[in-house]
Enzyme design. Structure first.
Site, short mmCIF file in Angstrom:
data_model
loop_
_atom_site.label_atom_id
_atom_site.label_comp_id
_atom_site.label_asym_id
_atom_site.label_seq_id
_atom_site.Cartn_x
_atom_site.Cartn_y
_atom_site.Cartn_z
N TYR A 88 0.85 -1.20 0.00
CA TYR A 88 0.00 0.00 0.00
C TYR A 88 0.89 1.25 0.00
O TYR A 88 0.56 2.28 -0.59
CB TYR A 88 -0.96 -0.02 1.19
CG TYR A 88 -2.14 0.91 1.02
CD1 TYR A 88 -3.04 0.73 -0.01
CD2 TYR A 88 -2.33 2.00 1.89
CE1 TYR A 88 -4.11 1.59 -0.19
CE2 TYR A 88 -3.40 2.86 1.72
CZ TYR A 88 -4.29 2.66 0.69
OH TYR A 88 -5.34 3.51 0.52
N LYS A 147 -2.91 8.80 2.49
CA LYS A 147 -4.16 8.72 3.27
C LYS A 147 -3.98 9.33 4.66
O LYS A 147 -4.91 9.92 5.21
CB LYS A 147 -4.65 7.28 3.37
CG LYS A 147 -5.09 6.67 2.05
CD LYS A 147 -6.18 7.46 1.35
CE LYS A 147 -6.79 6.70 0.19
NZ LYS A 147 -7.69 7.54 -0.62
P1 NAD Z 1 -11.69 3.67 -8.43
O1 NAD Z 1 -10.50 3.35 -9.26
O2 NAD Z 1 -13.00 3.27 -8.96
O3 NAD Z 1 -11.71 5.20 -8.05
C1 NAD Z 1 -10.56 6.02 -8.05
C2 NAD Z 1 -10.92 7.23 -8.88
O4 NAD Z 1 -9.86 8.19 -8.88
C3 NAD Z 1 -11.18 6.85 -10.35
O5 NAD Z 1 -12.47 7.29 -10.72
C4 NAD Z 1 -10.15 7.66 -11.10
O6 NAD Z 1 -10.63 8.12 -12.34
C5 NAD Z 1 -9.94 8.82 -10.13
N1 NAD Z 1 -8.76 9.58 -10.44
C6 NAD Z 1 -7.48 9.15 -10.53
N2 NAD Z 1 -6.69 10.17 -10.93
C7 NAD Z 1 -7.49 11.26 -11.07
C8 NAD Z 1 -7.27 12.60 -11.48
N3 NAD Z 1 -6.05 13.06 -11.79
N4 NAD Z 1 -8.33 13.44 -11.51
C9 NAD Z 1 -9.58 13.02 -11.18
N5 NAD Z 1 -9.84 11.75 -10.80
C10 NAD Z 1 -8.80 10.89 -10.76
O7 NAD Z 1 -11.42 2.92 -7.03
P2 NAD Z 1 -12.13 3.06 -5.60
O8 NAD Z 1 -11.61 1.91 -4.83
O9 NAD Z 1 -13.58 3.26 -5.75
O10 NAD Z 1 -11.45 4.36 -5.01
C11 NAD Z 1 -12.18 5.49 -4.55
C12 NAD Z 1 -11.54 6.00 -3.28
O11 NAD Z 1 -11.76 5.05 -2.24
C13 NAD Z 1 -10.04 6.22 -3.37
O12 NAD Z 1 -9.68 7.37 -2.63
C14 NAD Z 1 -9.50 4.98 -2.67
O13 NAD Z 1 -8.22 5.19 -2.14
C15 NAD Z 1 -10.54 4.84 -1.59
N6 NAD Z 1 -10.59 3.55 -0.91
C16 NAD Z 1 -10.65 2.39 -1.63
C17 NAD Z 1 -10.67 1.17 -0.96
C18 NAD Z 1 -10.70 -0.13 -1.72
O14 NAD Z 1 -10.36 -1.16 -1.14
N7 NAD Z 1 -11.11 -0.13 -2.98
C19 NAD Z 1 -10.67 1.13 0.44
C20 NAD Z 1 -10.64 2.34 1.14
C21 NAD Z 1 -10.58 3.54 0.46
#
Ligand code: NAD
Length: 258
Positions: free
Chosen positions: A157, A164
């Site tokens: 990670y 984060k």
């Molecule tokens: P995801 O890939 O669907 O979402 C990440 C988003 O970030 C995507 O839509 C991508 O287009 C966007 N992004 C990346 N670079 C960008 C830029 N320059 N401008 C605008 N948008 C940009 O994956 P997710 O898991 O739904 O992630 C959403 C959030 O949740 C993130 O912050 C991730 O760290 C967090 N999160 C995810 C998890 C998990 O296990 N999936 C757990 C906890 C937190």
């Protein structure tokens, strides 16, 4: 379910149907909100437009959160159409692939900069842009998405954990700045979910298995469960909550070790 009828929301972070932000968008729309969704690049525009087409009268706009002008243009376009804003979801994150598979000590200055810029500073920039829109509504709710890797070490990670940690700290500073304007800033710390962003983390499957083995609820969480908590934080039901990182992780964070 909390009521969002008559409200307008901006959701940044929908890439595809697995995105946590898309589950939040669907839940917010079901609760009565009208939404603006964004796409960061032409590559993802069609995906986002196809998903948005299933919502009632959405706005779909470009925004690369690494670009201040695009953030300003986004806020102006949302204001022109909605005449203010009630809530904003920040679900954007990114780190270069090499930083998510090598030991953390190998993180380059450039990968560190990009991860913190796109995943962390973007919350500050986006928040600043939407404050005037929320002031028109007498307040608002801003929500970002974080992960326990901010506080504990999860293999690979790496720099996302550092991003984060800074994101969660930013939530507290923003909440302090904006509370007098009745603008609340919170985060949900979601359990691990298989999404596009997660697929970039080497060995992610073993993280999922740890939740099934160790979390008090003996399972992981899904996007819908995160979205249900998000709607609470976006709605007036949470009007006294700000600066909070809410754990939506089947209780995994309380476990010490074996
Ligand atoms: P995801 O890939 O669907 O979402 C990440 C988003 O970030 C995507 O839509 C991508 O287009 C966007 N992004 C990346 N670079 C960008 C830029 N320059 N401008 C605008 N948008 C940009 O994956 P997710 O898991 O739904 O992630 C959403 C959030 O949740 C993130 O912050 C991730 O760290 C967090 N999160 C995810 C998890 C998990 O296990 N999936 C757990 C906890 C937190």
């Amino acid at each position: 379910m909390p009521d969002l009828s008559g409200t307008h929301g901006l959701i940044v972070g929908v890439a595809n149907k697995r995105s946590i932000s898309w589950a939040i968008a669907q839940a917010a729309a079901a609760a009565g909100a009208r939404l603006a969704l964004t796409y960061p690049s032409e590559r993802l525009e069609e995906n986002v437009r196809e998903l948005a087409a299933t919502l009632d009268n959405p706005l779909v706009l470009p925004c690369d959160v690494g670009n201040d002008q695009q953030i300003a243009d986004l806020a102006a376009a949302v204001d022109a159409e909605f005449g203010g804003l009630d809530f904003c979801v920040h679900g954007a994150s990114f780190a270069p692939a090499d930083a998510l598979k090598s030991p953390f000590v190998e993180t380059s200055r450039e990968s560190f900069r990009i991860a913190l810029d796109i995943s962390t500073y973007s919350l500050v920039g986006l928040t600043r842009a939407v404050v005037p829109l929320m002031e028109k509504r007498g307040g608002g709710s801003i929500l970002t998405l974080t992960y326990l890797g901010s506080d504990r070490v999860f293999t690979n990670y790496n720099v996302m954990g550092v991003a984060k940690a800074a994101l969660e700290s930013s939530v507290r500073y923003l909440a302090s700045d904006l509370g007098p304007k009745n603008i609340r800033v919170n985060a949900i710390s979601a359990g691990a979910i298989r999404t596009l962003a997660a697929s970039g983390i080497s060995g992610f499957s073993s993280i999922l298995q740890v939740y099934r083995d160790k979390a008090p609820l003996r399972r992981g969480v899904d996007q819908k469960e995160v979205a249900d908590a998000a709607i609470f934080l976006l709605s007036q039901d949470s009007r006294a909550i700000t600066g909070e990182v809410m754990m939506v992780d089947a209780g995994f964070h309380v476990i010490g070790g074996v």
